[in-house]
Structure formats: structure tokens, C-alpha cells
Design an enzyme around this catalytic site. Structure first.
Site, PDB file in Angstrom:
ATOM      1  N   GLY A  48       4.649   0.738  -6.078  1.00  0.00           N
ATOM      2  CA  GLY A  48       4.928   1.987  -5.062  1.00  0.00           C
ATOM      3  C   GLY A  48       6.577   2.121  -4.972  1.00  0.00           C
ATOM      4  N   GLU A  99      -3.514   0.114 -10.066  1.00  0.00           N
ATOM      5  CA  GLU A  99      -4.782  -0.402 -10.541  1.00  0.00           C
ATOM      6  C   GLU A  99      -5.022   0.165 -12.061  1.00  0.00           C
ATOM      7  OE1 GLU A  99      -5.359   0.043  -6.129  1.00  0.00           O
ATOM      8  OE2 GLU A  99      -4.556   1.451  -7.976  1.00  0.00           O
ATOM      9  N   GLU A 113       7.276  -2.534  -0.820  1.00  0.00           N
ATOM     10  CA  GLU A 113       7.345  -2.045   0.727  1.00  0.00           C
ATOM     11  C   GLU A 113       6.028  -1.253   0.977  1.00  0.00           C
ATOM     12  OE1 GLU A 113       7.216   0.182   3.238  1.00  0.00           O
ATOM     13  OE2 GLU A 113       8.891   1.245   3.364  1.00  0.00           O
ATOM     14  N   GLU A 122      -2.421   2.697   6.183  1.00  0.00           N
ATOM     15  CA  GLU A 122      -2.296   3.197   4.906  1.00  0.00           C
ATOM     16  C   GLU A 122      -3.222   2.329   3.816  1.00  0.00           C
ATOM     17  OE1 GLU A 122       1.758   3.728   3.629  1.00  0.00           O
ATOM     18  OE2 GLU A 122       2.007   5.601   4.734  1.00  0.00           O
TER      19      GLU A 122
END
Length: 343
Positions: A48, A99, A113, A122
Site C-alpha cells: 500500500g 493478494e 502504513e 479499514e
């Protein structure tokens, strides 16, 4: 649902908020550079990665290869930032859900993070753990390596006390409706330290190398705390801290508590439907439950149950004003003094 979550990170203002969070950035930067000797020549996975700032930190610290994985359209900006900082030969931005990623080898470090409001909002942690099990070498390191969720009772006068006089008009009826609405879901707000009524208690602590998906489905804690000031007990405040490894110094800690430097996470408030007047020394008992939603793995249901402090076992040295605790403290103090005199 997952596509909506990913698309939300196309919003530049979301990334602006994070990039202007100095406490967040400095904690990660310090953690990376305190581990510079370990990171040099290593392979890093940034999950991310957003605009790529953590990937750049790792490249600056001497990483041999950094894979920055970002599912949203912001990955295009990350690629340009990599070029802007002249790390095209080290950092590879991959536009994909973690994934669905395939890497040529295992990695030495996973940095991310992933934290949301009250730590778990989230649900990105699920993706982190899947990547850990798939990509991290057995001797690999997680950044951060652990996280702790705290809770404490608070007063929140903005929801309870400001409605009696709005420019000369009593609006308590409206204030009551606002309070009821606020009690139905967590509120994100910056809380002043003097609103906290007791020392915080740990709701849960997680080791990022060991925690399992199953353990994240339900987290519960039963607390008995003692008020260190008189006031109006009007809610429960949640915040978290994350600990990073350090090769040379004490571990680096990023904390989002009311007394710490402000962050974009602020604090999470569970507003109670009614308020309770409490005195200094009063015991407060409650049970806090975080349960993963059945509708979406990215959400948690938070529930506070008020408990009767008379029916909860108090700690041995409980400092509350209840008679039984005063008597026990006196007996324990006498026992310690007698033992000291004999010694």
C-alpha cells in the site's frame, strides 16, 4: 466493497493528509535510518505504498530492491516520485492488490502504513498478514513490528454541554439527538489531554510476526479503572501506538494518544448515550469488544458494555475509594511495613 476501498485512495487529499502528518513520517523515517545497517543490500516490500514515500526512505537507506505495491491509480504518481528521486533502478512500483502479486523471491523486510482509526479500521492488516505469510523470509522484519490499542474513559463536553445556550436559545433537545446519533458509531476527533479521566488500559497488543487472522476476528477486554479526577464520564476514548525495531537505540514508537503530537488518526470516541458524574477515586468498569464485521472484512463493530464495579474483581492494590479496597490497601501496607521492620 474492496474496489470502493481501493478507489478511495485515488483522492489526492487522502494522501495530502498523510504526507503532512509529520509525526507519522518522522517515525517511519527514523525507524528506517536507525536500521540502515540492516536494510543495506536487502529486499523490501512496501505494501500500500501510496505516493511511495516509505519506498524512497528504504532506498535512501541502501536497500538493494524495493517493491512498492499500490492498487489505486495513485501508483502513477508514485512512479513519477521514484523518478524524481532517481531511484528507478531500485524501486519498482507494482499496480496491483497485494493478494494478486507474484515476486521473484522472498523479502527481508515488509514495511507498511496499514493502521486505520482505532488501529483496525479499514482492515488492511488482513492483507499485511497474507503478504507476511507468502513473502517474508523466516528471519525477516516487519515495520512496524508490534502495535497496542489503548482505552480510557473521557468527558466530551462538545456533545453534552454546549447546547444549553446557542446565542441565547436553549437547544438541549437538538443536542440530545446529536448525542444519540454520536453514540451509534465511533466519532473521530482530537481530544484534549485533560478530558481523560483515568490512566489508560491496554485493550490488545499484537506482534506482527506472530498474530493470526483468526485472532483478529474478535478482541475483547474487561477493564476496571480508577478516576484520577472528578468529572463527567461521557465516553470511551481509543488510540494506538506502533513500535518499530531499532538496531542501535531504544525502539521507535509512533503514538496517537491525546498527549502525543497530533496525527491524522486523531482519537476515536465511543460516545455514551447518557453521562455519569464521577469523583476522583471512583471505579469505572466496562467491557470493550471489537468484532470483525460479517459484511466486510475491512470493518469492525465496536461495543461498550457498562459493568457494575461492585461485581468486578478489583486489583490487589486498587486505588479506588471503595471501602473494601481501602481496607485491603491498609492491610497490605501494614504487612509490608512489618516485613521491612523484621528485615
Amino acid at each position: 466493497m474492496d474496489s470502493n476501498y481501493i478507489e478511495s485512495y485515488n483522492d489526492l487529499q487522502v494522501h495530502q493528509l498523510m504526507l503532512l502528518d509529520s509525526a507519522r513520517n518522522q517515525a517511519y523515517r527514523q525507524a528506517v535510518f536507525d536500521n540502515k545497517d540492516f536494510i543495506q543490500g536487502k529486499i523490501v516490500l512496501d505494501i500500500g505504498c501510496g505516493t511511495g514515500i516509505l519506498s524512497v526512505f528504504c532506498a535512501q537507506a541502501g536497500a538493494a530492491k524495493v517493491y512498492g505495491v499500490e492498487a489505486s491509480g495513485i501508483n502513477e504518481i508514485a512512479k513519477n516520485i521514484v523518478k524524481e528521486n532517481k531511484f528507478e533502478n531500485i524501486i519498482e512500483i507494482i499496480n496491483s492488490r497485494i493478494e494478486d502479486v507474484t515476486l521473484p523471491s522472498k523479502v527481508d523486510i515488509i514495511i507498511s502504513e496499514w493502521m486505520g482509526f482505532y488501529l483496525f479500521h479499514e482492515g488492511m492488516l488482513k492483507s499485511i498478514l497474507e503478504a507476511r505469510d507468502k513473502f517474508l523470509k523466516p528471519e525477516g522484519v516487519m515495520f512496524p513490528e508490534s502495535a497496542t490499542l489503548f482505552a480510557a474513559p473521557i468527558s466530551v463536553p462538545s456533545y453534552f454541554e454546549k447546547w444549553s445556550d446557542i446565542d441565547g436559545v436553549s437547544m438541549n433537545t437538538f443536542g440530545e439527538k446529536i448525542r444519540i446519533e454520536a453514540s451509534k458509531k465511533p466519532v473521530i476527533s482530537a481530544i484534549e489531554p485533560d478530558c481523560i479521566l483515568s490512566d489508560p488500559e491496554i485493550v490488545t497488543w499484537i506482534d506482527l510476526k506472530e498474530i493470526t487472522q483468526e485472532e483478529l476476528k474478535l478482541m475483547e477486554a474487561e477493564h476496571l479503572v480508577v478516576c484520577n479526577k472528578s468529572g463527567k464520564y461521557q465516553g470511551i476514548c481509543l488510540w494506538f501506538s506502533c513500535t518499530f525495531p531499532s538496531q542501535d537505540t531504544e525502539p521507535i514508537i509512533l503514538s496517537t494518544g491525546p498527549e502525543d503530537p497530533k496525527t491524522h488518526w486523531k482519537q476515536t470516541i465511543i460516545v455514551l448515550p447518557t453521562e455519569i458524574e464521577v469523583e476522583k477515586g471512583a471505579p469505572i468498569a466496562y467491557k470493550l469488544s471489537l468484532k470483525a464485521s460479517e459484511d466486510s472484512f475491512r470493518k469492525y463493530n465496536l461495543e461498550v458494555t457498562m459493568l457494575d464495579s461492585n461485581e468486578i474483581q478489583h486489583p490487589e492494590y486498587c486505588s479506588c475509594y471503595m471501602t473494601k479496597c481501602i481496607v485491603i490497601r491498609a492491610m497490605l501496607d501494614k504487612y509490608e511495613k512489618d516485613n521491612s521492620a523484621r528485615a
